[in-house]
Motif scaffolding. Structure first.
Motif, short mmCIF file in Angstrom:
data_model
loop_
_atom_site.label_atom_id
_atom_site.label_comp_id
_atom_site.label_asym_id
_atom_site.label_seq_id
_atom_site.Cartn_x
_atom_site.Cartn_y
_atom_site.Cartn_z
N GLU A 167 0.84 -1.19 0.00
CA GLU A 167 0.00 0.00 0.00
C GLU A 167 0.88 1.25 0.00
OE1 GLU A 167 -1.43 1.12 4.26
OE2 GLU A 167 -1.77 -1.04 4.02
N PRO A 168 0.37 2.37 -0.51
CA PRO A 168 1.20 3.58 -0.67
C PRO A 168 1.87 4.04 0.62
CG PRO A 168 -0.86 3.82 -1.89
CD PRO A 168 -0.97 2.55 -1.10
N GLY A 169 1.16 3.95 1.74
CA GLY A 169 1.75 4.41 2.99
C GLY A 169 2.98 3.61 3.37
N LEU A 170 2.96 2.31 3.15
CA LEU A 170 4.11 1.48 3.48
C LEU A 170 5.27 1.77 2.55
CD1 LEU A 170 5.32 -0.77 5.19
CD2 LEU A 170 4.32 -2.44 3.62
N ILE A 171 4.99 2.01 1.27
CA ILE A 171 6.05 2.35 0.31
C ILE A 171 6.74 3.64 0.74
CG2 ILE A 171 6.50 3.00 -2.08
CD1 ILE A 171 4.12 1.17 -2.84
N THR A 172 5.94 4.62 1.14
CA THR A 172 6.51 5.91 1.60
C THR A 172 7.37 5.69 2.84
OG1 THR A 172 4.61 7.11 0.72
CG2 THR A 172 5.95 8.23 2.39
N ALA A 173 6.90 4.85 3.77
CA ALA A 173 7.65 4.59 5.00
C ALA A 173 8.99 3.93 4.71
CB ALA A 173 6.81 3.72 5.93
N VAL A 174 8.99 2.92 3.84
CA VAL A 174 10.24 2.24 3.50
C VAL A 174 11.19 3.20 2.81
CG1 VAL A 174 11.25 0.42 2.08
CG2 VAL A 174 9.19 -0.05 3.41
N GLU A 201 28.08 0.20 -4.20
CA GLU A 201 27.54 -0.36 -5.44
C GLU A 201 26.07 -0.77 -5.32
OE1 GLU A 201 31.95 -1.35 -5.20
OE2 GLU A 201 30.22 -1.30 -3.86
N ILE A 202 25.59 -0.92 -4.08
CA ILE A 202 24.19 -1.31 -3.88
C ILE A 202 23.42 -0.07 -3.44
CG2 ILE A 202 22.62 -2.84 -2.66
CD1 ILE A 202 24.90 -4.78 -2.30
N VAL A 203 22.68 0.47 -4.37
CA VAL A 203 22.01 1.76 -4.17
C VAL A 203 20.53 1.50 -3.89
CG1 VAL A 203 21.46 3.98 -5.23
CG2 VAL A 203 23.63 2.85 -5.73
N PHE A 204 19.97 2.33 -3.03
CA PHE A 204 18.52 2.24 -2.79
C PHE A 204 17.80 3.14 -3.79
CE2 PHE A 204 14.65 3.90 -0.73
CZ PHE A 204 13.97 2.70 -0.60
N HIS A 205 16.86 2.54 -4.52
CA HIS A 205 16.05 3.29 -5.47
C HIS A 205 14.64 3.43 -4.88
CE1 HIS A 205 19.19 2.88 -8.47
NE2 HIS A 205 19.21 1.58 -8.26
N ARG A 206 14.17 4.66 -4.80
CA ARG A 206 12.83 4.90 -4.25
C ARG A 206 11.79 4.21 -5.12
NH1 ARG A 206 12.14 9.04 -0.56
NH2 ARG A 206 9.98 9.28 -1.27
N ALA A 207 10.85 3.57 -4.47
CA ALA A 207 9.73 2.95 -5.18
C ALA A 207 8.54 3.89 -5.15
CB ALA A 207 9.38 1.61 -4.54
N ALA A 208 7.60 3.63 -6.04
CA ALA A 208 6.37 4.43 -6.09
C ALA A 208 5.20 3.48 -6.27
CB ALA A 208 6.43 5.42 -7.25
N PRO A 209 4.03 3.84 -5.72
CA PRO A 209 2.86 2.98 -5.90
C PRO A 209 2.52 2.83 -7.38
CG PRO A 209 2.45 4.65 -4.22
CD PRO A 209 3.73 5.02 -4.90
N ALA A 210 2.13 1.62 -7.78
CA ALA A 210 1.78 1.37 -9.18
C ALA A 210 0.55 2.19 -9.56
CB ALA A 210 1.52 -0.12 -9.40
N VAL A 211 0.66 2.91 -10.66
CA VAL A 211 -0.42 3.81 -11.08
C VAL A 211 -1.67 3.02 -11.43
CG1 VAL A 211 -1.13 5.49 -12.81
CG2 VAL A 211 1.21 5.53 -11.91
N GLU A 212 -1.50 1.87 -12.10
CA GLU A 212 -2.65 1.12 -12.59
C GLU A 212 -3.34 0.31 -11.50
OE1 GLU A 212 -2.11 -1.12 -16.15
OE2 GLU A 212 -0.78 0.36 -17.02
N LYS A 213 -2.71 0.18 -10.32
CA LYS A 213 -3.34 -0.56 -9.23
C LYS A 213 -4.11 0.44 -8.38
CE LYS A 213 -2.56 -3.74 -5.38
NZ LYS A 213 -1.61 -4.50 -4.57
#
Length: 772
Positions: free
Chosen positions: A447-454, A469-481
């Protein structure tokens, strides 16, 4: 570092070597199916020309089905013109000739059973078989799934060859330090490294004759002095006025005297001194003497100094000898394992990798690589973060060329299989040599709130995963879901998606004191169970909901690191009457039911043995209490009835085989109904049925009679590790039960509500400035 771009499943180029970093829930499998479909349509590759490699048999079967379904969906969209998802709709617009596209899809479906979708071991096996001449492989080599018995056989041979020739002093020292064939074997419990692995520095095995002679001489001097002067020495220690009695308590002196007696009685064959031996040495006596007094004096104390020194010298030599012998075993096991496998014409899974790697590296390996490239015109490598150096070397040799599309898909943050040989540095090496790097950013799982928290947690540290070499890439909630089934408590949507609990260690252990891990685990387990109980109770009242439905037990998962943590949580839940189910990698043979099965079968094999019969009757499977067994033995007639029953089962086993007998036993003794009365009855019943199935198959395959089958079970119970997935605990019914899942089993799964009570337990960080 290569710029990391967001992966476009529809338009990213299908060429060169590519790395796609796919975080949890970002659609990694969807990306692989999409790439497979594009290679069919845009490159006109056949399904058999695209190699797809993943990590496990289960993942292979799932991926194969997902790709097949995607091909069918695409064929349906191209043939009917109806809307599919955005990716399929984009492909329809992209393909200039729908008829040609449909022909390619139908052909891919027609030959899909020939598709090259394998585990890495399956790929190596097929390649070696199809290129037997180029690789030097034998056609009829048998693949074995378990090489533990062979490793044990070699280790025991090494023990006999090397330790039987050692001095008694060294053998006693080794055994005192828990060195045994079993402990040596445990050094190689997971796998045997390939021939490219070396021990650095390769230790020498020093001689110990001079040190042993000096130790024996020192011991003899101490022994002679003690035997003749013991009374005087004891009197000095008890009565000397200058000794600090906080350090030399009279009660303790009695214990030390007895320990010295035992040491002298050992005859100098054990070069390990007891802990309080230092109390007889001059430096300890001097430190324990009050000011203004002279330290106690006696020649014995100086002899103890010498023995202590010579013991330390000998132990240093022995430690080097042990290290050298372990290194020798490493080489011996490598060489003997290969030799005995060749002699028996068998190979293990890792041999498939090593054999293909050797074939590619030896002269003529280039021709073999070209043959493989003719078969596979593209390769998609799933779970690449779990690749080991040998696997990476194979893939690099074959596919890292300009004319073959290669996609490496994985997530270094999920590299959790180091215990199987996976090497994150192989991933980092590959990432430095690819032509294009991509990331998948849309998260379809959380859910979007958990993605934001992580994102918030992992954005803060400069190197959240230690390596640059191991970079954290921000995730975003899937638009179509559009629909996210959020947990709502009493109608509120304001509760945070991620909650961090902090244990008040100071309130438990006191200010500036740490709580020990055992107590922390216990308290946290009970706290988690209490919160789960509260949520389930609210769900029963309709006040806790997932979307529009009430929260149930099977909506909740507890992720743990180790099997023992899983059992701890299950006990805490059981104490509150909450049903739960374990998803662990525990061995079936480590279960309580395996112990009971051995007891029952031992009595059935020898029904005339009263001790074995008593043990069997005392099991939960048969269900008699100690008091009932005592009454039986006092009543000879009742005891005889049980003896006759077991004799009848014995005869049934002889006449009709194990399974027929065991079914009769379960029915007549009501074993399953009795076990189901326990809180964990479903778990127990599942284990008993699983054990019966395994024992039946082993009895048939190995043609084992009673004694042989009982011995086989006994041997399996005493093995330390699980080597066969078939012998891991099966899942009992998980309907309406909290799921307790180890991290390794949880990969790729999702649950509405998740607790992670022991994420702290494995941390080695001492950074006080860290976020937690």
């Amino acid at each position: 570092m290569e710029t990391v771009r967001e992966f476009d499943i529809l338009d990213s180029p299908l060429e060169g070597t590519n790395l796609i970093e796919a975080g949890a829930g970002t659609g990694k499998t969807y990306a692989i199916t999409g790439l497979f479909l594009r290679l069919i349509l845009e490159k006109n590759f056949s399904a058999s020309q695209i190699l797809v490699v993943t990590f496990t048999e289960a993942a292979t079967a799932e991926l194969k089905e997902r790709i097949r379904v995607k091909l069918r969906e695409a064929a349906d969209v191209f043939s009917t013109g109806r809307d599919g998802d955005s990716f399929l709709n984009g492909l329809v617009k992209k393909m200039s000739d729908p008829a040609v596209a449909l022909t390619r899809l139908h052909e891919a479906l027609r030959i899909f059973d020939q598709a090259g979708i394998f585990t890495i071991h399956g790929f190596c096996r097929k390649t070696l078989h199809e290129n037997a001449f180029e690789s030097g492989s034998l056609f009829d080599t048998e693949l074995v799934t378990d090489q533990e018995n062979l490793k044990r056989e070699i280790t025991e041979d090494f023990w006999r060859r090397r330790f039987y020739r050692e001095s008694s002093l060294f053998v006693n020292y080794a055994m005192k330090n828990q060195v045994s064939p079993e402990s040596l074997l445990s050094l190689f419990s997971n796998r045997i490294p390939g021939t490219d692995v070396k021990v650095l520095p390769d230790p020498e095995i020093p001689g110990a004759i001079a040190e042993e002679q000096q130790f024996r001489a020192a011991f003899d001097a101490v022994r002679d002095s003690w035997l003749s002067e013991k009374a005087d020495i004891e009197d000095i220690l008890r009565t000397h006025r200058g000794l600090n009695r906080n350090r030399y308590r009279k009660n303790s002196i009695s214990t030390w005297i007895r320990e010295m007696d035992r040491l002298i009685a050992s005859g100098g064959e054990n070069p390990v001194l007891f802990e309080a031996f230092k109390k007889f040495c001059t430096d300890e006596l001097e430190k324990s003497t009050k000011k203004g007094h002279a330290a106690p004096g006696h020649p014995f104390f100086y002899l103890c100094d010498v023995l202590k020194e010579k013991t330390a010298d000998l132990q240093k030599i022995y430690e080097k000898r042990l290290l050298g012998l372990k290194a020798d075993l490493f080489h011996y096991l490598q060489d003997e394992l290969a030799r005995r496998k060749r002699k028996r014409n068998i190979q293990f899974f890792d041999d498939l990798l090593l054999n293909l790697h050797r074939a590619l590296e030896r002269p003529g390996g280039g021709a073999l690589a070209r043959n493989i490239r003719k078969t596979y015109r593209a390769a998609l490598i799933d779970e690449f973060q779990d690749t080991d150096p040998v696997q990476y070397a194979i893939l690099k040799k074959i596919f890292m060329t300009q004319d073959r599309p290669l996609f490496l898909i994985g997530d270094p943050k999920q590299a959790i299989y180091g215990f199987r040989g996976a090497d994150i540095f192989a991933y980092m090496d590959a990432s430095a040599h690819v032509e294009s790097r991509y990331t998948l950013k849309e998260n379809w799982r959380s859910e979007p709130g958990l993605i934001t928290a992580v994102n918030t947690v992992f954005d803060r540290p400069k190197r959240p995963f230690l390596y640059e070499e191991i970079v954290f890439h921000r995730a975003a909630p899937a638009v179509e879901k559009a629909i996210h089934e959020q947990l709502k408590i009493q109608g509120s949507e304001d509760d945070p998606a991620m909650q961090v609990w902090v244990l008040d260690a100071a309130g438990i252990a006191g200010p500036q004191k740490a709580i020990n891990k055992g107590e922390a685990r216990d308290r946290i387990s009970r706290a988690v169970a209490g919160e789960i109980s509260r949520l389930i109770s609210l769900g029963g009242d309709g006040k806790a909901r997932i979307g529009d439905r009430p929260l149930r037990e099977n909506d909740i998962a507890v992720l743990v690191r180790e099997n023992r943590e899983a059992r701890m949580v299950q006990r805490a839940l059981s104490d509150l009457g909450i049903p739960s189910v374990l998803y662990t990698t525990d061995s079936l043979f480590a279960s309580h039911e395996a112990l009971e099965m051995e007891s029952v079968l031992s009595a059935l094999a020898r029904p005339d043995n009263e001790q074995l019969l008593r043990n069997a009757l005392a099991t939960d499977m048969i269900g008699l209490s100690g008091e009932q067994i005592d009454q039986l033995q006092e009543n000879g007639q009742e005891w005889e009835r049980w003896s006759v029953r077991f004799l009848e089962y014995h005869r049934a086993w002889t006449a009709n085989g194990f399974m027929h007998m065991f079914r009769t036993l379960m029915l007549q003794e009501q074993i399953l109904s009795r076990l189901m009365r326990f809180v964990d009855g479903e778990r127990r019943s599942t284990n008993v049925l699983h054990l019966a199935e395994v024992l039946h198959r082993v009895a048939v395959e190995k043609t084992l009679a009673m004694t042989g089958l009982v011995k086989w079970l006994s041997d399996k119970r005493r093995e330390d590790s699980v080597t066969d997935e078939e012998h891991q605990l099966r899942l009992e019914s998980d309907e309406n039960a909290v799921r307790i899942v180890t991290i390794h089993r949880s990969k790729g799964l999702e649950y509405p509500v998740v607790f992670c009570p022991f994420a702290w337990a494995g941390s080695r960080s001492r950074d006080k400035k860290g976020p937690f």
